[in-house]
Every structure is written in C-alpha cells, then in structure tokens.
Scaffold this motif. Sequence first.
Motif, mmCIF file in Angstrom:
data_model
loop_
_atom_site.group_PDB
_atom_site.id
_atom_site.type_symbol
_atom_site.label_atom_id
_atom_site.label_comp_id
_atom_site.label_asym_id
_atom_site.label_seq_id
_atom_site.Cartn_x
_atom_site.Cartn_y
_atom_site.Cartn_z
ATOM 1 N N GLY A 20 0.812 -1.215 0.000
ATOM 2 C CA GLY A 20 0.000 0.000 0.000
ATOM 3 C C GLY A 20 0.843 1.261 0.000
ATOM 4 O O GLY A 20 0.362 2.339 0.316
ATOM 5 N N SER A 21 2.110 1.146 -0.406
ATOM 6 C CA SER A 21 3.035 2.272 -0.367
ATOM 7 C C SER A 21 2.934 3.187 -1.584
ATOM 8 O O SER A 21 3.559 4.240 -1.621
ATOM 9 C CB SER A 21 4.473 1.740 -0.281
ATOM 10 N N GLY A 22 2.157 2.767 -2.579
ATOM 11 C CA GLY A 22 2.107 3.547 -3.810
ATOM 12 C C GLY A 22 3.275 3.224 -4.727
ATOM 13 O O GLY A 22 3.528 3.928 -5.695
ATOM 14 N N LYS A 23 3.977 2.139 -4.395
ATOM 15 C CA LYS A 23 5.093 1.683 -5.224
ATOM 16 C C LYS A 23 4.945 0.183 -5.453
ATOM 17 O O LYS A 23 4.605 -0.559 -4.544
ATOM 18 C CB LYS A 23 6.423 1.992 -4.558
ATOM 19 N N LEU A 24 5.222 -0.201 -6.670
ATOM 20 C CA LEU A 24 5.109 -1.601 -7.058
ATOM 21 C C LEU A 24 6.503 -2.180 -7.205
ATOM 22 O O LEU A 24 7.308 -1.680 -7.987
ATOM 23 C CB LEU A 24 4.360 -1.678 -8.393
ATOM 24 N N LEU A 25 6.803 -3.208 -6.415
ATOM 25 C CA LEU A 25 8.114 -3.846 -6.496
ATOM 26 C C LEU A 25 8.290 -4.493 -7.868
ATOM 27 O O LEU A 25 7.344 -5.062 -8.415
ATOM 28 C CB LEU A 25 8.267 -4.910 -5.414
ATOM 29 N N VAL A 26 9.489 -4.406 -8.425
ATOM 30 C CA VAL A 26 9.766 -4.976 -9.745
ATOM 31 C C VAL A 26 9.367 -6.445 -9.796
ATOM 32 O O VAL A 26 8.828 -6.904 -10.795
ATOM 33 C CB VAL A 26 11.249 -4.775 -10.135
ATOM 34 N N GLU A 27 9.571 -7.187 -8.729
ATOM 35 C CA GLU A 27 9.222 -8.608 -8.725
ATOM 36 C C GLU A 27 7.727 -8.839 -8.923
ATOM 37 O O GLU A 27 7.307 -9.905 -9.357
ATOM 38 C CB GLU A 27 9.690 -9.288 -7.435
ATOM 39 N N ASN A 28 6.904 -7.828 -8.619
ATOM 40 C CA ASN A 28 5.451 -7.953 -8.788
ATOM 41 C C ASN A 28 4.957 -7.388 -10.121
ATOM 42 O O ASN A 28 3.784 -7.536 -10.454
ATOM 43 C CB ASN A 28 4.718 -7.264 -7.639
ATOM 44 N N VAL A 29 5.830 -6.753 -10.878
ATOM 45 C CA VAL A 29 5.425 -6.130 -12.136
ATOM 46 C C VAL A 29 4.881 -7.161 -13.128
ATOM 47 O O VAL A 29 3.823 -6.925 -13.732
ATOM 48 C CB VAL A 29 6.562 -5.278 -12.741
ATOM 49 N N PRO A 30 5.538 -8.325 -13.347
ATOM 50 C CA PRO A 30 4.961 -9.290 -14.294
ATOM 51 C C PRO A 30 3.553 -9.747 -13.890
ATOM 52 O O PRO A 30 2.683 -9.926 -14.746
ATOM 53 C CB PRO A 30 5.943 -10.467 -14.262
ATOM 54 N N LYS A 31 3.312 -9.921 -12.602
ATOM 55 C CA LYS A 31 1.985 -10.327 -12.130
ATOM 56 C C LYS A 31 0.963 -9.229 -12.401
ATOM 57 O O LYS A 31 -0.149 -9.502 -12.842
ATOM 58 C CB LYS A 31 2.023 -10.640 -10.635
ATOM 59 N N ALA A 32 1.338 -7.989 -12.113
ATOM 60 C CA ALA A 32 0.425 -6.863 -12.332
ATOM 61 C C ALA A 32 0.139 -6.690 -13.823
ATOM 62 O O ALA A 32 -1.002 -6.435 -14.217
ATOM 63 C CB ALA A 32 1.008 -5.585 -11.747
ATOM 64 N N LEU A 33 1.166 -6.863 -14.649
ATOM 65 C CA LEU A 33 0.958 -6.779 -16.094
ATOM 66 C C LEU A 33 0.014 -7.888 -16.553
ATOM 67 O O LEU A 33 -0.873 -7.660 -17.380
ATOM 68 C CB LEU A 33 2.282 -6.867 -16.845
ATOM 69 N N GLY A 34 0.196 -9.077 -15.999
ATOM 70 C CA GLY A 34 -0.689 -10.185 -16.331
ATOM 71 C C GLY A 34 -2.131 -9.876 -15.966
ATOM 72 O O GLY A 34 -3.061 -10.185 -16.712
ATOM 73 N N TYR A 35 -2.315 -9.237 -14.821
ATOM 74 C CA TYR A 35 -3.654 -8.836 -14.386
ATOM 75 C C TYR A 35 -4.248 -7.813 -15.347
ATOM 76 O O TYR A 35 -5.453 -7.756 -15.552
ATOM 77 C CB TYR A 35 -3.575 -8.275 -12.963
ATOM 78 N N ALA A 36 -3.377 -7.036 -15.990
ATOM 79 C CA ALA A 36 -3.810 -6.046 -16.977
ATOM 80 C C ALA A 36 -3.934 -6.662 -18.375
ATOM 81 O O ALA A 36 -4.185 -5.961 -19.343
ATOM 82 C CB ALA A 36 -2.836 -4.868 -17.004
ATOM 83 N N GLY A 37 -3.722 -7.987 -18.469
ATOM 84 C CA GLY A 37 -3.892 -8.655 -19.746
ATOM 85 C C GLY A 37 -2.650 -8.677 -20.618
ATOM 86 O O GLY A 37 -2.727 -8.936 -21.802
ATOM 87 N N ILE A 38 -1.489 -8.414 -20.028
ATOM 88 C CA ILE A 38 -0.237 -8.362 -20.788
ATOM 89 C C ILE A 38 0.710 -9.412 -20.230
ATOM 90 O O ILE A 38 1.045 -9.392 -19.053
ATOM 91 C CB ILE A 38 0.412 -6.965 -20.669
ATOM 92 N N THR A 39 1.147 -10.312 -21.100
ATOM 93 C CA THR A 39 2.064 -11.364 -20.671
ATOM 94 C C THR A 39 3.441 -11.070 -21.245
ATOM 95 O O THR A 39 3.631 -11.128 -22.459
ATOM 96 C CB THR A 39 1.579 -12.743 -21.155
ATOM 97 N N VAL A 40 4.364 -10.713 -20.385
ATOM 98 C CA VAL A 40 5.758 -10.486 -20.782
ATOM 99 C C VAL A 40 6.662 -11.028 -19.683
ATOM 100 O O VAL A 40 6.254 -11.175 -18.542
ATOM 101 C CB VAL A 40 6.085 -8.990 -21.023
ATOM 102 N N ASP A 41 7.900 -11.302 -20.082
ATOM 103 C CA ASP A 41 8.849 -11.807 -19.099
ATOM 104 C C ASP A 41 9.648 -10.653 -18.494
ATOM 105 O O ASP A 41 9.561 -9.507 -18.940
ATOM 106 C CB ASP A 41 9.771 -12.858 -19.707
ATOM 107 N N LEU A 42 10.425 -10.966 -17.481
ATOM 108 C CA LEU A 42 11.213 -9.957 -16.779
ATOM 109 C C LEU A 42 12.240 -9.297 -17.703
ATOM 110 O O LEU A 42 12.525 -8.108 -17.560
ATOM 111 C CB LEU A 42 11.891 -10.586 -15.558
#
Length: 144
Positions: A20-42
């Motif tokens: 809830g810090s208003g910052k997304l850890l890089v390790e969570n970026v692929p998951k968040a992108l997936g939730y947005a319908g985008i599948t990419v690797d690190l």
Amino acid sequence: MPVYETAAPDAAFHMYDLTGSGKLLVENVPKALGYAGITVDLATIADELGEEFHPAASLTLEQFTKLVNQITAKEIADPDTELKEAFADLADGADTVSARSLVHVMGTIGEPLPVDRLELLLSQKGLSLDANLTEAQFISLLKA
C-alpha cells in the motif's frame, strides 16, 4: 488510449502494491501486467525500463502506466508479435519449422486446425505437410 483486456493499469497496480506504499516492487510487475492482460517476461520489462530497472527497484503508478502503454503500443505496432513468438518457440533457434507443427500451434491458440485443412492451405501455397516453413511462410499460413 489502449484497450486493456483484463484490468486497467491502475487497478492492476493497486492489486499488486502489496504494502500500500504507492510503489510496485519490480518482482510484482509481471503479475500486475498479467492482471492487466499483458504477458511479458522480466527481460522484456528490463528492456522497457532501461536504467530504471534493477531487482530492488519499485515503480510508481505513473511509471507502471507508462510501461503498460509502451508494451501495448509495441503490440499494436506489430500485430504479428504472437505469431512470431510462436514461431520462435517452435523453431528453438532454427530458421524453419515443420509444416505439421501448425496443427499444434493452432490448437494452443484456440483455433484447432484439422490436418486436411492444413494440407489444403499448404497446397494453395505449393507446399506439403513435409515442408519446412520460414517465419514469413508460417505467419502467412496462420493468417490465411
């Protein structure tokens, strides 16, 4: 403005901003992108972020939205991206793939391709099931 298949970037961002810090850890970026319908690797994310990328980095909502738009713009600019990736996966470093592999590819994309239909498509291009296809031939046949 791009159309998102699953969730808007802000919803995806907040879903994976676990602290809830208003910052997304890089390790969570692929998951968040997936939730947005985008599948990419690190590696793709690292390429897009450039110098901003490192394992301990975090992204603001603005940075994440910019990343989503960059990736989406590239997908729109090259509508054959998915087909090129399928070819690369099948080719596994080779310059060609077998025509028979199209049956498998179409099954995984969700549009099964019966062998007799494949034979017809190939014959229209002067090819057979035993042919080895270049990337251009592979894409052309899948778009037919």
